[in-house]
Design a protein around this motif. Structure first.
Motif, PDB file in Angstrom:
ATOM      1  N   GLY A 146       1.148  -0.803   0.200  1.00  0.00           N
ATOM      2  CA  GLY A 146      -0.620  -0.101  -0.133  1.00  0.00           C
ATOM      3  C   GLY A 146       0.827   1.294   0.468  1.00  0.00           C
ATOM      4  O   GLY A 146       0.204   2.044   0.195  1.00  0.00           O
ATOM      5  N   HIS A 147       2.159   1.323   0.141  1.00  0.00           N
ATOM      6  CA  HIS A 147       2.384   2.405  -0.151  1.00  0.00           C
ATOM      7  C   HIS A 147       2.792   3.306  -1.330  1.00  0.00           C
ATOM      8  O   HIS A 147       2.335   2.267  -2.409  1.00  0.00           O
ATOM      9  N   LEU A 148       2.852   4.377  -1.711  1.00  0.00           N
ATOM     10  CA  LEU A 148       2.887   5.769  -2.129  1.00  0.00           C
ATOM     11  C   LEU A 148       4.449   5.655  -2.891  1.00  0.00           C
ATOM     12  O   LEU A 148       5.468   6.780  -1.508  1.00  0.00           O
ATOM     13  N   ALA A 149       4.932   5.618  -3.586  1.00  0.00           N
ATOM     14  CA  ALA A 149       6.593   6.050  -4.045  1.00  0.00           C
ATOM     15  C   ALA A 149       7.081   5.090  -2.896  1.00  0.00           C
ATOM     16  O   ALA A 149       6.707   3.447  -2.907  1.00  0.00           O
ATOM     17  N   PHE A 150       8.341   5.490  -2.122  1.00  0.00           N
ATOM     18  CA  PHE A 150       7.996   4.413  -0.867  1.00  0.00           C
ATOM     19  C   PHE A 150       8.125   5.199   0.885  1.00  0.00           C
ATOM     20  O   PHE A 150       8.252   4.891   1.898  1.00  0.00           O
ATOM     21  N   VAL A 220      -4.824  -2.899  -3.645  1.00  0.00           N
ATOM     22  CA  VAL A 220      -5.910  -2.255  -4.315  1.00  0.00           C
ATOM     23  C   VAL A 220      -7.057  -2.629  -3.663  1.00  0.00           C
ATOM     24  O   VAL A 220      -7.627  -0.689  -2.713  1.00  0.00           O
ATOM     25  N   ALA A 221      -7.032  -3.265  -2.671  1.00  0.00           N
ATOM     26  CA  ALA A 221      -8.858  -3.342  -1.632  1.00  0.00           C
ATOM     27  C   ALA A 221      -8.584  -2.644  -0.710  1.00  0.00           C
ATOM     28  O   ALA A 221      -9.578  -2.224  -0.440  1.00  0.00           O
ATOM     29  N   ARG A 222      -7.259  -2.086  -0.134  1.00  0.00           N
ATOM     30  CA  ARG A 222      -7.390  -1.873   0.959  1.00  0.00           C
ATOM     31  C   ARG A 222      -7.482  -0.287   0.468  1.00  0.00           C
ATOM     32  O   ARG A 222      -7.678   0.619   1.647  1.00  0.00           O
ATOM     33  N   ARG A 244      -6.494   9.847 -10.692  1.00  0.00           N
ATOM     34  CA  ARG A 244      -7.781   8.639 -11.450  1.00  0.00           C
ATOM     35  C   ARG A 244      -6.426   7.685 -10.924  1.00  0.00           C
ATOM     36  O   ARG A 244      -5.796   7.384 -11.131  1.00  0.00           O
ATOM     37  N   LEU A 245      -7.303   6.311 -10.795  1.00  0.00           N
ATOM     38  CA  LEU A 245      -7.218   5.275 -10.469  1.00  0.00           C
ATOM     39  C   LEU A 245      -7.688   3.952 -11.668  1.00  0.00           C
ATOM     40  O   LEU A 245      -8.902   4.473 -11.902  1.00  0.00           O
ATOM     41  N   PHE A 246      -6.385   3.248 -12.085  1.00  0.00           N
ATOM     42  CA  PHE A 246      -6.074   2.660 -13.528  1.00  0.00           C
ATOM     43  C   PHE A 246      -6.449   1.043 -13.192  1.00  0.00           C
ATOM     44  O   PHE A 246      -5.106   1.241 -12.110  1.00  0.00           O
ATOM     45  N   LEU A 247      -7.441   0.708 -13.178  1.00  0.00           N
ATOM     46  CA  LEU A 247      -6.881  -1.078 -13.333  1.00  0.00           C
ATOM     47  C   LEU A 247      -7.355  -1.727 -14.341  1.00  0.00           C
ATOM     48  O   LEU A 247      -7.420  -1.770 -14.856  1.00  0.00           O
ATOM     49  N   GLU A 248      -7.418  -3.604 -14.091  1.00  0.00           N
ATOM     50  CA  GLU A 248      -7.340  -4.426 -15.004  1.00  0.00           C
ATOM     51  C   GLU A 248      -8.140  -5.554 -13.606  1.00  0.00           C
ATOM     52  O   GLU A 248      -7.919  -5.012 -12.384  1.00  0.00           O
ATOM     53  N   PRO A 249      -8.727  -6.757 -14.159  1.00  0.00           N
ATOM     54  CA  PRO A 249      -9.180  -7.078 -13.630  1.00  0.00           C
ATOM     55  C   PRO A 249      -8.603  -8.482 -13.039  1.00  0.00           C
ATOM     56  O   PRO A 249      -9.141  -8.554 -11.756  1.00  0.00           O
ATOM     57  N   ALA A 250      -7.061  -8.836 -12.896  1.00  0.00           N
ATOM     58  CA  ALA A 250      -6.202  -8.656 -11.464  1.00  0.00           C
ATOM     59  C   ALA A 250      -6.392  -8.253 -10.391  1.00  0.00           C
ATOM     60  O   ALA A 250      -6.801  -8.387  -9.826  1.00  0.00           O
ATOM     61  N   SER A 251      -6.023  -6.486 -10.031  1.00  0.00           N
ATOM     62  CA  SER A 251      -5.852  -6.243  -9.724  1.00  0.00           C
ATOM     63  C   SER A 251      -7.123  -5.821  -9.039  1.00  0.00           C
ATOM     64  O   SER A 251      -7.276  -4.857  -8.099  1.00  0.00           O
ATOM     65  N   ALA A 252      -8.494  -5.580  -9.485  1.00  0.00           N
ATOM     66  CA  ALA A 252      -8.996  -5.524  -8.948  1.00  0.00           C
ATOM     67  C   ALA A 252     -10.364  -6.490  -8.778  1.00  0.00           C
ATOM     68  O   ALA A 252     -11.248  -6.416  -7.973  1.00  0.00           O
ATOM     69  N   SER A 253      -9.848  -8.201  -8.150  1.00  0.00           N
ATOM     70  CA  SER A 253     -10.242  -8.971  -8.387  1.00  0.00           C
ATOM     71  C   SER A 253     -10.639  -9.120  -7.031  1.00  0.00           C
ATOM     72  O   SER A 253     -12.115 -10.374  -6.199  1.00  0.00           O
TER      73      SER A 253
END
Length: 259
Positions: A146-150, A220-222, A244-253
């Motif tokens: 869940g980090h952003l950058a480091f 992503v869920a967290r 804005r957040l861009f996802l695909e099916p695996a990361s949104a699962s």
């Protein structure tokens, strides 16, 4: 242009899920290119921060096919390991050089000197460069923890007055670097890095977050469900109207079906 298969808003954060990682990358690239074109048209120049790492491959590859006035762009990156030279296979400077500077030829690329004799002085110098003018676009990802950058869980500071600082990587981040193939084992992985802070990242007029792959699904869920706190720094995105957040099916699962 790729169209999302699912869209919703989490807090103030628009979220779009695309049918594949390639479509996600194409959509993010088209969006970034439009932001850069509009910014250059309005201001004559754009200042863009681009994340490094495996999760950004689809986005950066698609960016090559976009109409971008790179001759009017100054590019920055988010972080660099302390003690790593610019030609090390895991160097983020090398990542930016090979995937942004050489193929796309922006007007200027500003690098974090991770192997400078005085890391704090290098961080201070980069902060001065970042603060010279507003940041127009930040393109980043979300770490497995869940980090952003480091900016690591519980160590991140949402109100940090600094725009860069030296950060100690958590064991989870060290493991991620090994898992992604950047280092042979944890013993070889640096424990500190110079990183942009969360206030610096979210100061940009536009923030785009690409978070593909199943290994990012939990983070992503967290980020989209937990209370906003430094326990999961990515939760702060929900309070960022410019993001804005861009996802695909695996990361949104792992997202709720009703989202």
């Amino acid at each position: 242009m790729s169209e999302p298969i699912q869209q919703f808003v989490a807090g103030e954060l628009p979220v779009a899920v695309y049918a594949s990682e390639a479509e996600m990358g194409a959509a993010a690239a088209a969006s970034a290119a439009q932001v850069i074109r509009d910014t250059v048209a309005a201001k004559g120049h754009a200042r863009v921060v681009i994340a490094t790492g495996n999760s950004q491959f689809a986005f950066v590859e698609a960016l090559r096919d976009q109409d971008v006035p790179w001759g009017d762009v100054t590019a920055f990156h988010m972080d660099e390991y302390v003690g790593i030279d610019e030609n090390h296979t895991a160097s983020f400077r090398r990542w930016i050089r090979e995937r942004i500077e050489e193929p796309l030829t922006p007007a200027k690329v500003e690098y974090i000197i991770g192997d400078a004799p005085d890391p704090q002085a290098a961080a201070d110098a980069y902060e001065r460069l970042l603060r010279e003018a507003p940041l127009d676009l930040v393109c980043m990802g979300i770490g497995e923890n869940g980090h952003l950058a480091f900016n690591e869980p519980f160590d991140a500071d949402f109100d940090d007055e600094r725009w860069t600082r030296i950060i100690t990587l958590t064991p989870e981040s060290v493991s991620q670097q090994v898992g992604e193939g950047h280092f042979p084992d944890e013993a070889a992985t640096p424990r500190t890095a110079i990183s942009m802070t969360i206030p610096a990242l979210l100061s940009a007029t536009h923030v785009q977050v690409c978070a593909p792959e199943a290994r990012k699904a939990k983070a992503v869920a967290r980020a989209l469900s937990e209370d906003v706190s430094t326990a999961c720094p990515a939760t702060k995105l929900r309070e960022s109207p410019n993001a804005r957040l861009f996802l695909e099916p695996a990361s949104a699962s792992l997202l709720p079906a009703q989202a």
